[in-house]
Motif scaffolding. Structure first.
Motif, PDB file in Angstrom:
ATOM      1  N   ASP A   1      10.916  32.594 -66.312  1.00  0.00           N
ATOM      2  CA  ASP A   1      11.196  31.212 -66.715  1.00  0.00           C
ATOM      3  C   ASP A   1      10.153  30.264 -66.128  1.00  0.00           C
ATOM      4  O   ASP A   1       9.450  29.578 -66.848  1.00  0.00           O
ATOM      5  CB  ASP A   1      12.582  30.767 -66.216  1.00  0.00           C
ATOM      6  CG  ASP A   1      13.708  31.312 -67.083  1.00  0.00           C
ATOM      7  OD1 ASP A   1      13.495  31.488 -68.293  1.00  0.00           O
ATOM      8  OD2 ASP A   1      14.802  31.560 -66.533  1.00  0.00           O
ATOM      9  N   ASP A   2      10.119  30.211 -64.816  1.00  0.00           N
ATOM     10  CA  ASP A   2       9.354  29.134 -64.181  1.00  0.00           C
ATOM     11  C   ASP A   2       8.735  29.611 -62.871  1.00  0.00           C
ATOM     12  O   ASP A   2       9.026  30.692 -62.402  1.00  0.00           O
ATOM     13  CB  ASP A   2      10.317  27.957 -63.904  1.00  0.00           C
ATOM     14  CG  ASP A   2       9.635  26.650 -64.226  1.00  0.00           C
ATOM     15  OD1 ASP A   2       8.382  26.578 -64.114  1.00  0.00           O
ATOM     16  OD2 ASP A   2      10.329  25.681 -64.574  1.00  0.00           O
ATOM     17  N   HIS A   3       7.920  28.765 -62.301  1.00  0.00           N
ATOM     18  CA  HIS A   3       7.330  29.027 -61.002  1.00  0.00           C
ATOM     19  C   HIS A   3       7.855  27.966 -60.055  1.00  0.00           C
ATOM     20  O   HIS A   3       8.042  26.832 -60.500  1.00  0.00           O
ATOM     21  CB  HIS A   3       5.791  28.949 -61.112  1.00  0.00           C
ATOM     22  CG  HIS A   3       5.098  29.394 -59.877  1.00  0.00           C
ATOM     23  ND1 HIS A   3       4.672  28.498 -58.924  1.00  0.00           N
ATOM     24  CD2 HIS A   3       4.773  30.636 -59.425  1.00  0.00           C
ATOM     25  CE1 HIS A   3       4.108  29.173 -57.934  1.00  0.00           C
ATOM     26  NE2 HIS A   3       4.156  30.478 -58.214  1.00  0.00           N
ATOM     27  N   PRO A   4       8.104  28.206 -58.758  1.00  0.00           N
ATOM     28  CA  PRO A   4       7.899  29.452 -58.010  1.00  0.00           C
ATOM     29  C   PRO A   4       8.806  30.586 -58.482  1.00  0.00           C
ATOM     30  O   PRO A   4       9.945  30.363 -58.852  1.00  0.00           O
ATOM     31  CB  PRO A   4       8.202  29.061 -56.569  1.00  0.00           C
ATOM     32  CG  PRO A   4       8.934  27.766 -56.624  1.00  0.00           C
ATOM     33  CD  PRO A   4       8.596  27.113 -57.914  1.00  0.00           C
TER      34      PRO A   4
ATOM     35  N   ASN B   1       8.632  28.404 -69.695  1.00  0.00           N
ATOM     36  CA  ASN B   1       8.347  27.004 -69.395  1.00  0.00           C
ATOM     37  C   ASN B   1       6.872  26.646 -69.256  1.00  0.00           C
ATOM     38  O   ASN B   1       6.461  25.962 -68.318  1.00  0.00           O
ATOM     39  CB  ASN B   1       9.145  26.577 -68.151  1.00  0.00           C
ATOM     40  CG  ASN B   1      10.640  26.604 -68.438  1.00  0.00           C
ATOM     41  OD1 ASN B   1      11.051  26.383 -69.581  1.00  0.00           O
ATOM     42  ND2 ASN B   1      11.436  26.907 -67.444  1.00  0.00           N
ATOM     43  N   GLY B   2       6.081  27.107 -70.181  1.00  0.00           N
ATOM     44  CA  GLY B   2       4.729  26.572 -70.320  1.00  0.00           C
ATOM     45  C   GLY B   2       3.679  27.147 -69.397  1.00  0.00           C
ATOM     46  O   GLY B   2       3.784  28.279 -68.908  1.00  0.00           O
ATOM     47  N   GLY B   3       2.640  26.327 -69.170  1.00  0.00           N
ATOM     48  CA  GLY B   3       1.397  26.809 -68.602  1.00  0.00           C
ATOM     49  C   GLY B   3       1.406  27.143 -67.119  1.00  0.00           C
ATOM     50  O   GLY B   3       0.701  28.059 -66.694  1.00  0.00           O
ATOM     51  N   ILE B   4       2.195  26.399 -66.330  1.00  0.00           N
ATOM     52  CA  ILE B   4       2.122  26.634 -64.876  1.00  0.00           C
ATOM     53  C   ILE B   4       2.583  28.059 -64.538  1.00  0.00           C
ATOM     54  O   ILE B   4       1.843  28.814 -63.899  1.00  0.00           O
ATOM     55  CB  ILE B   4       2.944  25.582 -64.070  1.00  0.00           C
ATOM     56  CG1 ILE B   4       2.503  24.171 -64.456  1.00  0.00           C
ATOM     57  CG2 ILE B   4       2.899  25.849 -62.577  1.00  0.00           C
ATOM     58  CD1 ILE B   4       1.288  23.638 -63.794  1.00  0.00           C
ATOM     59  N   PRO B   5       3.793  28.458 -64.974  1.00  0.00           N
ATOM     60  CA  PRO B   5       4.163  29.851 -64.675  1.00  0.00           C
ATOM     61  C   PRO B   5       3.187  30.848 -65.279  1.00  0.00           C
ATOM     62  O   PRO B   5       2.902  31.884 -64.659  1.00  0.00           O
ATOM     63  CB  PRO B   5       5.572  30.006 -65.273  1.00  0.00           C
ATOM     64  CG  PRO B   5       5.806  28.807 -66.107  1.00  0.00           C
ATOM     65  CD  PRO B   5       4.899  27.732 -65.637  1.00  0.00           C
TER      66      PRO B   5
ATOM     67  N   MET C   1      -0.829  35.076 -64.359  1.00  0.00           N
ATOM     68  CA  MET C   1      -2.203  35.540 -64.528  1.00  0.00           C
ATOM     69  C   MET C   1      -2.831  35.822 -63.160  1.00  0.00           C
ATOM     70  O   MET C   1      -3.420  36.881 -62.950  1.00  0.00           O
ATOM     71  CB  MET C   1      -2.969  34.443 -65.283  1.00  0.00           C
ATOM     72  CG  MET C   1      -4.368  34.792 -65.632  1.00  0.00           C
ATOM     73  SD  MET C   1      -5.043  33.620 -66.836  1.00  0.00           S
ATOM     74  CE  MET C   1      -5.579  32.316 -65.751  1.00  0.00           C
ATOM     75  N   LYS C   2      -2.653  34.881 -62.237  1.00  0.00           N
ATOM     76  CA  LYS C   2      -3.235  35.057 -60.887  1.00  0.00           C
ATOM     77  C   LYS C   2      -2.669  36.306 -60.224  1.00  0.00           C
ATOM     78  O   LYS C   2      -3.392  37.091 -59.600  1.00  0.00           O
ATOM     79  CB  LYS C   2      -2.868  33.849 -60.008  1.00  0.00           C
ATOM     80  CG  LYS C   2      -3.851  32.706 -60.125  1.00  0.00           C
ATOM     81  CD  LYS C   2      -3.532  31.665 -59.051  1.00  0.00           C
ATOM     82  CE  LYS C   2      -3.563  30.285 -59.674  1.00  0.00           C
ATOM     83  NZ  LYS C   2      -2.795  29.277 -58.937  1.00  0.00           N
TER      84      LYS C   2
ATOM     85  N   ASN D   1       4.717  27.038 -75.956  1.00  0.00           N
ATOM     86  CA  ASN D   1       5.552  26.177 -75.113  1.00  0.00           C
ATOM     87  C   ASN D   1       4.731  25.259 -74.225  1.00  0.00           C
ATOM     88  O   ASN D   1       5.266  24.296 -73.667  1.00  0.00           O
ATOM     89  CB  ASN D   1       6.503  27.017 -74.246  1.00  0.00           C
ATOM     90  CG  ASN D   1       7.564  27.711 -75.086  1.00  0.00           C
ATOM     91  OD1 ASN D   1       7.708  27.414 -76.272  1.00  0.00           O
ATOM     92  ND2 ASN D   1       8.298  28.630 -74.490  1.00  0.00           N
ATOM     93  N   GLU D   2       3.450  25.562 -74.065  1.00  0.00           N
ATOM     94  CA  GLU D   2       2.555  24.657 -73.344  1.00  0.00           C
ATOM     95  C   GLU D   2       1.807  23.833 -74.389  1.00  0.00           C
ATOM     96  O   GLU D   2       1.026  24.365 -75.157  1.00  0.00           O
ATOM     97  CB  GLU D   2       1.568  25.455 -72.478  1.00  0.00           C
ATOM     98  CG  GLU D   2       0.520  24.625 -71.769  1.00  0.00           C
ATOM     99  CD  GLU D   2       1.127  23.579 -70.843  1.00  0.00           C
ATOM    100  OE1 GLU D   2       2.038  23.927 -70.070  1.00  0.00           O
ATOM    101  OE2 GLU D   2       0.695  22.406 -70.917  1.00  0.00           O
ATOM    102  N   LYS D   3       2.096  22.526 -74.411  1.00  0.00           N
ATOM    103  CA  LYS D   3       1.592  21.720 -75.531  1.00  0.00           C
ATOM    104  C   LYS D   3       0.084  21.486 -75.471  1.00  0.00           C
ATOM    105  O   LYS D   3      -0.604  21.542 -76.472  1.00  0.00           O
ATOM    106  CB  LYS D   3       2.334  20.372 -75.604  1.00  0.00           C
ATOM    107  CG  LYS D   3       3.828  20.530 -75.846  1.00  0.00           C
ATOM    108  CD  LYS D   3       4.135  21.233 -77.177  1.00  0.00           C
ATOM    109  CE  LYS D   3       5.610  21.647 -77.275  1.00  0.00           C
ATOM    110  NZ  LYS D   3       5.876  22.751 -78.175  1.00  0.00           N
ATOM    111  N   ASP D   4      -0.411  21.163 -74.275  1.00  0.00           N
ATOM    112  CA  ASP D   4      -1.840  20.943 -74.121  1.00  0.00           C
ATOM    113  C   ASP D   4      -2.510  22.321 -74.090  1.00  0.00           C
ATOM    114  O   ASP D   4      -2.072  23.195 -73.368  1.00  0.00           O
ATOM    115  CB  ASP D   4      -2.047  20.189 -72.799  1.00  0.00           C
ATOM    116  CG  ASP D   4      -3.503  20.162 -72.387  1.00  0.00           C
ATOM    117  OD1 ASP D   4      -4.369  20.371 -73.250  1.00  0.00           O
ATOM    118  OD2 ASP D   4      -3.775  19.928 -71.190  1.00  0.00           O
TER     119      ASP D   4
END
Ligand SMILES: [Zn+2]
Length: 333
Positions: free
Chosen positions: A168-171, A200-204, A209-210, A229-232
């Protein structure tokens, strides 16, 4: 539809698809065994045949009448096949309704290659992770997945063609870290690509990836599922430049324009070779079988003509639906 008409449709959409050289030495693992990548043909990379939302500890194959499911789903698969599609990737994970015997039967009856998966789905607040995860290390989880990849799922001999996990998300929670680590371990042993549903988009996604990079998993074996889900698009572009697969998999009649815009931007950045598309459609819903089935045909009936009207060539479309999927799902043998 007659075979000739079908062949005609396919060849008119994808003039060059038949004479494509294999991408690399290797095979694509379908529920009916390994096939050469060039046999995949037109592929939908993210669809669902059956989903059971009961929860990890209540869902198991056969909690429904298989024949009823076949009667329900087969017409949709045959309709997809009649559009020239050759391969469907079923993204329903274990504990969410994965039923490989059902998939195998439907594959035979629809003449579609079907690819299934191993892995555990940690999205949706971890409702679909089995509770035994608490007692297991990432190595032990990986051992289960590797066993499925080597010997087959549930004693059937049917092997997965990729991993499907979910975040879902990070952390990330402790469970999600174990799942990501297990995916990296399984990759090293099997070469199966890792598809990560990312709610939930780009941050997670960047954190996945990292983490995979830190475990030496090449990004060419990571699929960012639900990248829309990541608009930009800057993070998708960054990931694609590093070799990751960007999956825009929500295509429906309601969002053709926004998906066209995404593809235009990826193309303008020279990255169409890293993009895959699909509907995330279907499915027989075990908890509510009366739920409307979303067909798998919008890409063929609406999106391809729309792309072509907007300066996408036959080669571009072939890249998205034939060449890229073959690269994603080819496992070195
Ligand atoms: Zn899905």
């Amino acid at each position: 539809m007659s075979l000739n008409r079908r062949t005609f449709l396919r060849s008119s959409l994808f003039a060059a698809a038949g004479c494509m050289a294999p991408v690399q030495n290797g095979k694509v693992i379908t529920v009916n065994g390994p096939v050469s990548p060039e046999k995949m043909g037109i592929t939908l990379v993210h669809e669902h045949i059956l989903v059971d939302f009961a929860g990890a500890d209540r869902s198991f194959p056969g909690r429904y009448d298989r024949q009823q499911v076949i009667d329900h789903v087969l017409p949709h698969l045959r309709s997809l096949r009649s559009k020239g599609c050759r391969t469907l990737v079923d993204c329903t994970p274990n504990y969410l309704g994965r039923d490989v015997r059902l998939l195998q039967q439907l594959s035979a009856q629809s003449d579609l290659h079907i690819i299934t998966n191993t892995g555990w789905y940690g999205a949706a607040k971890e409702k679909f992770i089995p509770s035994k995860i608490k007692q297991l290390s990432s190595e032990q989880i990986a051992a289960e997945w590797i066993n499925e990849a080597r010997k087959g799922i549930d004693g059937t001999g049917i092997r997965p063609g990729f991993m499907k996990i979910g975040v879902d998300d990070h952390p990330f929670s402790e469970n999600i870290i174990k799942i990501l680590e297990a995916a990296a371990i399984t990759y090293k042993s099997t070469g199966l690509p890792i598809g990560v549903h990312t709610s939930n988009g780009g941050i997670p996604a960047m954190e996945e990836m990292k983490m995979l990079q830190s475990k030496n998993v090449p990004l060419s074996s990571w699929i960012w599922i639900h990248a829309q889900n990541e608009k930009d698009l800057s993070m998708q572009i960054e990931a694609a430049k590093k070799g990751a697969w960007i999956s825009f998999d929500n295509i429906s009649g309601d969002n053709l324009e926004e998906n066209l815009e995404r593809l235009k931007k990826m193309k303008a950045s020279g990255l169409l070779g890293q993009v895959i598309i699909s509907h995330d459609a279907g499915w027989y819903d075990v908890v509510d079988p009366s739920k409307k089935f979303r067909d798998y045909t919008t890409i063929f009936d609406q999106f391809i003509p729309y792309l072509k009207k907007n300066n996408f060539s036959t080669q571009d479309v072939e890249q998205l639906l034939v060449k890229n999927p073959a690269r994603v799902f080819t496992v070195k043998s």
